[in-house]
Each structure stands twice: as C-alpha cells, then as structure tokens.
Design a protein around this motif. Structure first.
Motif, PDB file in Angstrom:
ATOM      1  N   LYS A 105     -26.606 -17.899  41.503  1.00  0.00           N
ATOM      2  CA  LYS A 105     -26.692 -17.269  40.607  1.00  0.00           C
ATOM      3  C   LYS A 105     -27.329 -15.825  40.944  1.00  0.00           C
ATOM      4  O   LYS A 105     -27.162 -14.751  40.392  1.00  0.00           O
ATOM      5  N   SER A 108     -24.450 -13.704  42.101  1.00  0.00           N
ATOM      6  CA  SER A 108     -23.604 -13.108  41.162  1.00  0.00           C
ATOM      7  C   SER A 108     -24.320 -11.997  40.617  1.00  0.00           C
ATOM      8  O   SER A 108     -23.589 -10.993  39.986  1.00  0.00           O
ATOM      9  N   LYS A 109     -25.494 -11.806  40.274  1.00  0.00           N
ATOM     10  CA  LYS A 109     -26.183 -10.786  39.683  1.00  0.00           C
ATOM     11  C   LYS A 109     -25.944  -9.217  40.750  1.00  0.00           C
ATOM     12  O   LYS A 109     -26.016  -8.337  40.133  1.00  0.00           O
ATOM     13  N   ARG A 110     -25.701  -9.553  42.012  1.00  0.00           N
ATOM     14  CA  ARG A 110     -25.578  -8.527  42.801  1.00  0.00           C
ATOM     15  C   ARG A 110     -24.080  -8.189  42.859  1.00  0.00           C
ATOM     16  O   ARG A 110     -23.724  -7.383  43.672  1.00  0.00           O
ATOM     17  N   GLU A 111     -23.185  -8.946  42.126  1.00  0.00           N
ATOM     18  CA  GLU A 111     -21.802  -8.842  42.354  1.00  0.00           C
ATOM     19  C   GLU A 111     -21.124  -8.885  43.696  1.00  0.00           C
ATOM     20  O   GLU A 111     -20.267  -8.307  44.146  1.00  0.00           O
TER      21      GLU A 111
END
Length: 189
Positions: A105, A108-111
């Motif tokens: 997760k 994913s926030k850091r792409e």
C-alpha cells in the motif's frame, strides 16, 4: 551463500541470525535466474519477504537498476543492509521494515512499478496469490512483469488467476518455484 553472477559475482552474503528464515539455496537461485534472465537491461525489482536479500541482490548484480527490499523482521533488515554493502549495491537499493500488505500500500502511494518481484513468504502463509492480486489492484506491476513465487512443495497455486499466467514451475525438494508473467490486459481481479 554468495552472489552467483554479474557485477557482484563471488561476494559472500551473510545469513540472518537464528532459525527464523529459510534462505534460497544457491542451486535454486541459479535455476531461477536461468529461467528469468540470466541478465537484465535495467528495471526495478521488489524483494518481498527479503530475508537475506539474496534474490534482489542477485537481480541488481545481473543488471536491474534499483531494488526495494521489504521484511518485517529487524534481523533480516540488518542482514539485507549488510549484504548490500558487501556487494557494493547499497546505492541502488531501498530497504524497509514493514509487513508485506502495508508495504505494498505504501509503495502504491509512491506510484512505484516493478518489472520483477520475488515473493518468498514463510511456508506457513499461503498468501502468494493474494499478494499478487493486491499488486495488480494497486498497479505496482509493469506490463509483462515477472513474479517469482517460492513456496512449500506440498501446496499448489493455480496455473492462471486474474492477470497472472504461470510460465514455469519447478520443484527442488521441499521448495517449489513458480514463475508467473503479469498481463493486465488478460485478467480481471
């Protein structure tokens, strides 16, 4: 344990102290890389349940640009950092102490997006497919990414699920390795 090939070839890697981890043997590591490589022209690798970091370090040594190592055990994190330094690859790596699902997760926030993933959860956990589906949902995989899933030979993962297709499966005693390819076009999770 050692780095088998590439820029850090021959460097010795430390094991995690204690009996809590099960490092991938050099024989299995060589077999994995003969299937998925053996060398790479850049890319990003994720070593989830990193343990010693041996698989991710091998991928860096063989041409991957960068690696992210995740493990929830402090002893493993210290060992990964020590092994990266011994291999001269610490500048290409990020190392995090975290639970696998929370780490995905956060990534994913850091792409973040990966071309290669090593999944080697403790054998008692039968979560390889669930973690792969989570990576798909969080868009952490590049198209045609390779996922190497290592697990107990008595357990069976499906040949195909969601966006993943098994390319190869090999047994090495108590250990089975399944190589999956990711194609976000082919499945729905």
């Amino acid at each position: 344990m050692r780095v088998i090939s590439g820029s850090a070839r021959g460097r010795t890697l430390k094991a995690v102290p204690g009996m809590g981890t099960r490092p991938t043997t050099d024989k299995v590591k060589e077999a994995i890389f003969s299937i998925i490589g053996p060398y790479f022209d850049g890319g990003a690798v994720l070593d989830l349940f990193a343990g010693t970091g041996g698989l991710g370090i091998e991928a860096l040594s063989r041409g991957m640009d960068k690696a992210v190592f995740i493990d929830k055990e402090y002893k493993s994190i210290e060992t990964v950092r020590s092994n990266l330094k011994a291999a001269g690859l610490e500048d290409q790596a990020e190392v995090y102490k975290n639970d696998a699902e929370r780490a995905l997760k956060a990534l994913s926030k850091r792409e973040a997006a990966f071309d290669l993933v090593f999944l080697d959860p403790p054998y008692r956990l039968k979560i390889g497919d669930a973690l792969m589906k989570q990576m798909d949902e969080l868009k952490l995989l590049r198209r045609q990414a390779t996922v190497v899933l290592e697990y107990e030979s008595s357990y069976i993962y499906p040949d195909r699920f969601g966006s993943f297709t098994q390319l190869r499966k090999a047994e090495y005693g108590e250990t089975t390795v399944s190589i999956y390819v990711y194609d976000q076009e082919s499945g729905s999770v």
